[in-house]
Motif scaffolding. Sequence first.
Motif, PDB file in Angstrom:
ATOM      1  N   ASP A  35       0.813  -1.216   0.000  1.00 16.01           N
ATOM      2  CA  ASP A  35       0.000   0.000   0.000  1.00 16.01           C
ATOM      3  C   ASP A  35       0.850   1.272   0.000  1.00 16.01           C
ATOM      4  N   ASP A  36       2.076   1.186   0.531  1.00 20.28           N
ATOM      5  CA  ASP A  36       2.978   2.347   0.551  1.00 20.28           C
ATOM      6  C   ASP A  36       3.606   2.592  -0.818  1.00 20.28           C
ATOM      7  N   GLY A  37       3.595   1.578  -1.644  1.00 21.11           N
ATOM      8  CA  GLY A  37       4.192   1.678  -2.971  1.00 21.11           C
ATOM      9  C   GLY A  37       5.532   0.972  -3.039  1.00 21.11           C
ATOM     10  N   ILE A  38       5.657   0.087  -4.000  1.00 26.60           N
ATOM     11  CA  ILE A  38       6.899  -0.638  -4.245  1.00 26.60           C
ATOM     12  C   ILE A  38       7.372  -0.229  -5.636  1.00 26.60           C
ATOM     13  N   VAL A  39       8.631   0.192  -5.704  1.00 22.59           N
ATOM     14  CA  VAL A  39       9.197   0.628  -6.974  1.00 22.59           C
ATOM     15  C   VAL A  39      10.422  -0.223  -7.283  1.00 22.59           C
ATOM     16  N   LEU A  40      10.402  -0.859  -8.432  1.00 17.49           N
ATOM     17  CA  LEU A  40      11.575  -1.567  -8.927  1.00 17.49           C
ATOM     18  C   LEU A  40      12.334  -0.590  -9.807  1.00 17.49           C
ATOM     19  N   VAL A  41      13.618  -0.420  -9.521  1.00 15.04           N
ATOM     20  CA  VAL A  41      14.464   0.488 -10.286  1.00 15.04           C
ATOM     21  C   VAL A  41      15.612  -0.322 -10.861  1.00 15.04           C
ATOM     22  N   THR A  42      15.822  -0.199 -12.148  1.00 13.17           N
ATOM     23  CA  THR A  42      16.972  -0.867 -12.743  1.00 13.17           C
ATOM     24  C   THR A  42      17.774   0.105 -13.575  1.00 13.17           C
ATOM     25  N   VAL A  43      19.000  -0.298 -13.794  1.00 13.29           N
ATOM     26  CA  VAL A  43      19.900   0.493 -14.615  1.00 13.29           C
ATOM     27  C   VAL A  43      19.881  -0.087 -16.026  1.00 13.29           C
ATOM     28  N   LEU A  44      19.586   0.792 -16.978  1.00  8.01           N
ATOM     29  CA  LEU A  44      19.580   0.376 -18.377  1.00  8.01           C
ATOM     30  C   LEU A  44      21.009   0.174 -18.844  1.00  8.01           C
ATOM     31  N   ARG A  45      21.251  -0.711 -19.665  1.00  7.39           N
ATOM     32  CA  ARG A  45      20.394  -1.587 -20.400  1.00  7.39           C
ATOM     33  C   ARG A  45      20.422  -2.980 -19.808  1.00  7.39           C
ATOM     34  N   GLY A  46      21.514  -3.319 -19.150  1.00  5.79           N
ATOM     35  CA  GLY A  46      21.726  -4.683 -18.686  1.00  5.79           C
ATOM     36  C   GLY A  46      20.634  -5.259 -17.811  1.00  5.79           C
ATOM     37  N   GLY A  47      20.059  -4.458 -16.918  1.00  8.17           N
ATOM     38  CA  GLY A  47      19.081  -4.970 -15.972  1.00  8.17           C
ATOM     39  C   GLY A  47      17.662  -5.084 -16.501  1.00  8.17           C
ATOM     40  N   ALA A  48      17.399  -4.602 -17.702  1.00 11.09           N
ATOM     41  CA  ALA A  48      16.027  -4.540 -18.210  1.00 11.09           C
ATOM     42  C   ALA A  48      15.386  -5.919 -18.355  1.00 11.09           C
ATOM     43  N   ILE A  49      16.119  -6.880 -18.858  1.00 16.10           N
ATOM     44  CA  ILE A  49      15.550  -8.213 -19.068  1.00 16.10           C
ATOM     45  C   ILE A  49      15.239  -8.877 -17.730  1.00 16.10           C
ATOM     46  N   PHE A  50      16.181  -8.797 -16.810  1.00 20.69           N
ATOM     47  CA  PHE A  50      15.970  -9.359 -15.468  1.00 20.69           C
ATOM     48  C   PHE A  50      14.790  -8.672 -14.784  1.00 20.69           C
ATOM     49  N   MET A  51      14.705  -7.344 -14.866  1.00 16.21           N
ATOM     50  CA  MET A  51      13.612  -6.650 -14.196  1.00 16.21           C
ATOM     51  C   MET A  51      12.260  -7.046 -14.776  1.00 16.21           C
ATOM     52  N   ALA A  52      12.171  -7.194 -16.077  1.00 17.84           N
ATOM     53  CA  ALA A  52      10.893  -7.581 -16.681  1.00 17.84           C
ATOM     54  C   ALA A  52      10.430  -8.932 -16.155  1.00 17.84           C
ATOM     55  N   ASP A  53      11.336  -9.885 -16.091  1.00 15.12           N
ATOM     56  CA  ASP A  53      10.966 -11.211 -15.605  1.00 15.12           C
ATOM     57  C   ASP A  53      10.700 -11.205 -14.101  1.00 15.12           C
ATOM     58  N   LEU A  54      11.509 -10.462 -13.340  1.00 14.84           N
ATOM     59  CA  LEU A  54      11.297 -10.395 -11.893  1.00 14.84           C
ATOM     60  C   LEU A  54       9.972  -9.711 -11.569  1.00 14.84           C
ATOM     61  N   ALA A  55       9.634  -8.640 -12.276  1.00 16.10           N
ATOM     62  CA  ALA A  55       8.370  -7.936 -12.037  1.00 16.10           C
ATOM     63  C   ALA A  55       7.183  -8.876 -12.218  1.00 16.10           C
ATOM     64  N   ARG A  56       7.256  -9.731 -13.228  1.00 17.42           N
ATOM     65  CA  ARG A  56       6.158 -10.685 -13.464  1.00 17.42           C
ATOM     66  C   ARG A  56       6.108 -11.781 -12.405  1.00 17.42           C
ATOM     67  N   ALA A  57       7.238 -12.023 -11.737  1.00 19.04           N
ATOM     68  CA  ALA A  57       7.278 -13.067 -10.702  1.00 19.04           C
ATOM     69  C   ALA A  57       6.825 -12.546  -9.338  1.00 19.04           C
ATOM     70  N   ILE A  58       6.709 -11.239  -9.176  1.00 21.60           N
ATOM     71  CA  ILE A  58       6.242 -10.638  -7.919  1.00 21.60           C
ATOM     72  C   ILE A  58       4.733 -10.510  -7.995  1.00 21.60           C
ATOM     73  N   ARG A  59       4.057 -11.074  -7.022  1.00 22.36           N
ATOM     74  CA  ARG A  59       2.596 -11.085  -7.029  1.00 22.36           C
ATOM     75  C   ARG A  59       2.015  -9.954  -6.172  1.00 22.36           C
ATOM     76  N   LEU A  60       2.533  -8.760  -6.390  1.00 24.18           N
ATOM     77  CA  LEU A  60       2.075  -7.538  -5.738  1.00 24.18           C
ATOM     78  C   LEU A  60       2.114  -6.432  -6.781  1.00 24.18           C
ATOM     79  N   PRO A  61       1.352  -5.364  -6.570  1.00 30.12           N
ATOM     80  CA  PRO A  61       1.463  -4.245  -7.506  1.00 30.12           C
ATOM     81  C   PRO A  61       2.821  -3.562  -7.329  1.00 30.12           C
ATOM     82  N   VAL A  62       3.517  -3.360  -8.431  1.00 30.75           N
ATOM     83  CA  VAL A  62       4.807  -2.670  -8.394  1.00 30.75           C
ATOM     84  C   VAL A  62       4.858  -1.619  -9.492  1.00 30.75           C
ATOM     85  N   GLU A  63       5.607  -0.577  -9.224  1.00 30.75           N
ATOM     86  CA  GLU A  63       5.948   0.399 -10.254  1.00 30.75           C
ATOM     87  C   GLU A  63       7.329   0.009 -10.763  1.00 30.75           C
ATOM     88  N   ILE A  64       7.631   0.390 -11.974  1.00 30.20           N
ATOM     89  CA  ILE A  64       8.979   0.189 -12.484  1.00 30.20           C
ATOM     90  C   ILE A  64       9.518   1.518 -12.994  1.00 30.20           C
TER      91      ILE A  64
END
Length: 181
Positions: A35-64
């Motif tokens: 409810d406070d807000g979860i933000v995933l932050v990654t550094v482009l470009r290397g982390g983009a693929i990992f973040m996309a897959d990790l975001a889908r594996a988290i079963r909570l609302p997240v911002e990216i």
Amino acid sequence: MRNDVSHILFSEEDIANRIMVLGDAITRDYADKADDGIVLVTVLRGGAIFMADLARAIRLPVEIDFMAVSSYGSGMKSSGVVRILKDLSSSIEGKHVIVVEDIIDSGLTLSYLLKNLSARNPASIEVAALLRKKTESQSDVRSIYTGFECPDEFIVGYGLDYQERYRNLPYIAVLSSEHNE
């Protein structure tokens, strides 16, 4: 491209399975903070693929959100100088930030990034790293969500590159020595 690597360290299946484990851990640990807000932050470009897959594996609302930070240039060693090329698009004040990192190598860039983001008053800040290299000179950076430890070799694939190539490999591999000199 397969001929350019000496051997595969982590298969596509290994990576997918480990990301599910990391996503489950983050879901469990942040269930009461969503409810406070979860933000995933990654550094482009290397982390983009990992973040996309990790975001889908988290079963909570997240911002990216994304940053572009330079410390490597086109070489294989960190320059030690960190520059922000693209900053966050949104405020992280009062939110729970998880920095999603492809690899902790020297830790110089990540240390700088954590200090920079902490100054923006997030509710909390943690690190989720797909890989952590075993190096003696690594900065003391805490990553409570770590996918794999890897040897101190030059690796590519799954977002990791050498001269902007090999990011699209579905696995993580050691680059052949004749391709990284």
